[in-house]
Design an enzyme around this catalytic site. Structure first.
Site, PDB file in Angstrom:
ATOM      1  N   CYS A   1      13.233  30.905  24.529  1.00 27.39           N
ATOM      2  CA  CYS A   1      12.499  29.771  24.147  1.00 27.39           C
ATOM      3  C   CYS A   1      11.052  29.711  24.720  1.00 27.39           C
ATOM      4  CB  CYS A   1      13.209  28.558  24.386  1.00 27.39           C
ATOM      5  SG  CYS A   1      15.074  28.541  23.347  1.00 27.39           S
TER       6      CYS A   1
ATOM      7  N   HIS B   1       9.320  21.798  24.142  1.00 29.97           N
ATOM      8  CA  HIS B   1      10.081  22.943  23.382  1.00 29.97           C
ATOM      9  C   HIS B   1      11.196  21.920  22.565  1.00 29.97           C
ATOM     10  CE1 HIS B   1      13.153  25.499  22.037  1.00 29.97           C
ATOM     11  NE2 HIS B   1      13.938  25.390  22.912  1.00 29.97           N
TER      12      HIS B   1
ATOM     13  N   ASN C   1      15.856  23.919  15.981  1.00 29.70           N
ATOM     14  CA  ASN C   1      15.083  24.517  17.397  1.00 29.70           C
ATOM     15  C   ASN C   1      15.150  26.111  17.052  1.00 29.70           C
ATOM     16  OD1 ASN C   1      15.359  26.083  19.677  1.00 29.70           O
ATOM     17  ND2 ASN C   1      17.041  24.811  20.810  1.00 29.70           N
TER      18      ASN C   1
HETATM   19  O1  UT7 Z   1      16.747  25.955  23.128  1.00 34.90           O
HETATM   20  C1  UT7 Z   1      17.403  26.453  24.189  1.00 34.90           C
HETATM   21  C2  UT7 Z   1      17.601  25.484  25.226  1.00 34.90           C
HETATM   22  N1  UT7 Z   1      18.624  24.729  24.469  1.00 34.90           N
HETATM   23  C3  UT7 Z   1      18.986  23.370  24.768  1.00 34.90           C
HETATM   24  O2  UT7 Z   1      18.051  22.728  25.648  1.00 34.90           O
HETATM   25  C4  UT7 Z   1      20.029  22.665  24.052  1.00 34.90           C
HETATM   26  C5  UT7 Z   1      20.807  21.812  25.129  1.00 34.90           C
HETATM   27  N2  UT7 Z   1      22.126  21.289  24.792  1.00 34.90           N
HETATM   28  C6  UT7 Z   1      22.076  20.371  23.758  1.00 34.90           C
HETATM   29  O3  UT7 Z   1      21.392  20.187  22.926  1.00 34.90           O
HETATM   30  C7  UT7 Z   1      23.330  19.707  23.721  1.00 34.90           C
HETATM   31  O4  UT7 Z   1      24.378  19.919  24.896  1.00 34.90           O
HETATM   32  C8  UT7 Z   1      24.197  19.663  22.192  1.00 34.90           C
HETATM   33  C9  UT7 Z   1      23.518  19.083  21.215  1.00 34.90           C
HETATM   34  C10 UT7 Z   1      24.346  21.083  22.112  1.00 34.90           C
HETATM   35  C11 UT7 Z   1      25.626  19.085  22.480  1.00 34.90           C
HETATM   36  O5  UT7 Z   1      25.332  17.550  22.926  1.00 34.90           O
HETATM   37  P1  UT7 Z   1      26.253  17.048  24.099  1.00 34.90           P
HETATM   38  O6  UT7 Z   1      25.957  15.758  24.081  1.00 34.90           O
HETATM   39  O7  UT7 Z   1      25.808  17.854  25.284  1.00 34.90           O
HETATM   40  O8  UT7 Z   1      27.732  17.230  23.488  1.00 34.90           O
HETATM   41  P2  UT7 Z   1      29.023  17.927  24.450  1.00 34.90           P
HETATM   42  O9  UT7 Z   1      28.979  19.288  24.384  1.00 34.90           O
HETATM   43  O10 UT7 Z   1      29.300  17.184  25.988  1.00 34.90           O
HETATM   44  O11 UT7 Z   1      30.350  17.284  23.564  1.00 34.90           O
HETATM   45  C12 UT7 Z   1      30.418  16.015  23.481  1.00 34.90           C
HETATM   46  C13 UT7 Z   1      31.447  15.637  22.482  1.00 34.90           C
HETATM   47  C14 UT7 Z   1      32.768  16.482  22.801  1.00 34.90           C
HETATM   48  O12 UT7 Z   1      33.949  15.563  22.386  1.00 34.90           O
HETATM   49  P3  UT7 Z   1      34.911  14.962  23.637  1.00 34.90           P
HETATM   50  O13 UT7 Z   1      35.263  15.883  24.547  1.00 34.90           O
HETATM   51  O14 UT7 Z   1      34.006  13.787  24.090  1.00 34.90           O
HETATM   52  O15 UT7 Z   1      35.811  14.169  22.656  1.00 34.90           O
HETATM   53  C15 UT7 Z   1      32.628  17.649  21.986  1.00 34.90           C
HETATM   54  O16 UT7 Z   1      33.974  18.339  21.637  1.00 34.90           O
HETATM   55  O17 UT7 Z   1      30.982  16.077  21.524  1.00 34.90           O
HETATM   56  C16 UT7 Z   1      32.083  17.184  20.770  1.00 34.90           C
HETATM   57  N3  UT7 Z   1      31.214  17.971  20.032  1.00 34.90           N
HETATM   58  C17 UT7 Z   1      31.012  17.833  18.612  1.00 34.90           C
HETATM   59  N4  UT7 Z   1      31.533  16.888  17.773  1.00 34.90           N
HETATM   60  C18 UT7 Z   1      31.028  17.158  16.696  1.00 34.90           C
HETATM   61  C19 UT7 Z   1      30.722  19.140  20.588  1.00 34.90           C
HETATM   62  N5  UT7 Z   1      30.021  19.842  19.393  1.00 34.90           N
HETATM   63  C20 UT7 Z   1      30.298  19.039  18.220  1.00 34.90           C
HETATM   64  C21 UT7 Z   1      29.839  19.085  17.004  1.00 34.90           C
HETATM   65  N6  UT7 Z   1      30.288  18.174  16.322  1.00 34.90           N
HETATM   66  N7  UT7 Z   1      29.306  19.943  16.491  1.00 34.90           N
END
Ligand code: UT7
Length: 334
Positions: free
Chosen positions: A123, A259, A290
């Site tokens: 990225c 980004h 993204n």
């Molecule tokens: O481009 C290169 C650089 N990349 C980035 O900068 C991306 C950085 N990361 C992100 O944008 C975020 O971490 C994501 C959007 C990928 C995920 O968001 P998050 O707020 O970090 O979610 P998380 O992984 O901490 O998960 C929170 C909750 C979990 O459930 P519980 O344990 O709270 O019940 C996950 O199981 O959301 C759940 N979850 C989902 N739910 C619905 C994880 N993925 C999904 C999904 N749909 N796709």
């Protein structure tokens, strides 16, 4: 006696002379993504800011999208392809180990025999390229440089992976860099943290794929939350340092083009930087997803085309991702 070798000398200043982009034709909604993962439109919108994204059709190859974006950038810069001395292509989705895609793009554009190579900085690749291009212009290594950020991440994203399927998308952006009377590309702040190499990576190496009983595409995998925290806390400091190194403050800024990783990361950086209300913030991720190396030039071009940003304005670019590699610089918009 040792022979005295001449030192290359270039322009005193470098600037972006033109920007262009290409958006693939196929719009992919969150509903379509949710056909393959256990998720909802609401979760994707609130957690990432993505409403829809673009995936390439078969004819919208890395080469095709790059050439289209480059032609627009060259036209806007009023530079003929034959004037380009170097073509830099930032991408992680040109699926040939060798040769690089840059020479092919250069040949199709009519820039041969320009030097041409790919940059593998994920990225951060486009912002790495902008700095390398500006340095080439100022050192005399090249007069005009074409920098492309391009991805077809849909090829290397597992549609059933809940952690990445809704984020990644396709597109291309390009910039022409050349000499200028005043500085148009500020000092870079860049780096990489290989201790976090595992945070975003291809699942298997090509050697590992061969060892599998049945070959699979080595898709991208991401430790989303650690990357999210790293980006939200560390990248604002890098952005501030790029402003400091340019000798500017947020009060001198007109446009912020981070980004397009996650709308919440953009918001966190804007808050940490204390950006004044009037600074235009790129939010291209909502309709583009993204697109890794393509996201900064796609977002900057969109702001110029919509009139939200204007030629001559001061913008802060920052990009970060796999590696973990990052780069930020202040630029004057072309
Ligand atoms: O481009 C290169 C650089 N990349 C980035 O900068 C991306 C950085 N990361 C992100 O944008 C975020 O971490 C994501 C959007 C990928 C995920 O968001 P998050 O707020 O970090 O979610 P998380 O992984 O901490 O998960 C929170 C909750 C979990 O459930 P519980 O344990 O709270 O019940 C996950 O199981 O959301 C759940 N979850 C989902 N739910 C619905 C994880 N993925 C999904 C999904 N749909 N796709």
């Amino acid at each position: 006696m040792t022979a005295k070798i001449a030192t290359a000398t270039g322009a005193q200043h470098a600037a972006l002379l033109g920007l262009g982009s290409y958006r693939p034709s196929r719009v992919v909604t969150n509903a379509e993504i949710c056909e393959h993962i256990d998720s909802t439109d609401e979760w994707i919108r609130t957690r990432s800011g993505i409403i829809e994204r673009r995936f390439s059709e078969p004819h919208e190859t890395v080469q095709m999208m790059s050439v289209a974006a480059s032609r627009t950038a060259l036209e806007r810069a009023d530079i003929h392809p034959a004037q380009i001395d170097c073509v830099l292509v930032a991408t992680v989705s040109h699926l040939w180990q060798t040769p690089a895609i840059a020479p092919l793009i250069s040949a199709e554009l009519g820039s041969t025999p320009a030097a041409a190579f790919d940059i593998s900085a994920a990225c951060a690749g486009f912002c790495y390229g902008v700095t390398m291009g500006a340095d080439m212009v100022r050192s005399g290594t090249a007069k005009y440089v074409l920098v492309i950020g391009v991805e077809r991440l849909s090829d290397i994203t597992d549609p059933t992976d809940r952690g990445t399927a809704f984020i990644f998308a396709d597109g291309a952006g390009a910039a022409v860099i050349g000499p200028s009377d005043v500085e148009g590309i500020g000092p870079v702040v860049w780096g990489a943290d290989g201790e976090k190499f595992d945070f975003i990576r291809q699942k298997q190496s090509w050697i590992d794929v061969l060892a599998l009983e049945r070959a699979v595409m080595p898709h991208l995998q991401m430790e989303g939350n650690p990357v999210f925290r790293w980006a939200s806390f560390e990248m604002a400091k890098v952005a501030q340092e790029a402003l400091d190194r340019a000798g500017l403050t947020v009060d001198d800024l007109d446009v912020f083009v981070p980004h397009q990783a996650n709308m919440r990361i953009t918001d966190a950086m804007a808050r940490a930087l204390k950006l004044p209300e009037r600074v235009v913030i790129a939010r291209d991720i909502a309709y583009q997803g993204n697109t890794s190396a393509a996201s900064v030039p796609l977002a900057a071009t969109a702001l110029l085309e919509s009139g939200e940003a204007k030629s001559g304005q001061t913008a802060l670019f920052i990009a970060f991702g796999a590696g973990l590699a990052y780069a930020a610089q202040v630029v004057t918009l072309p």
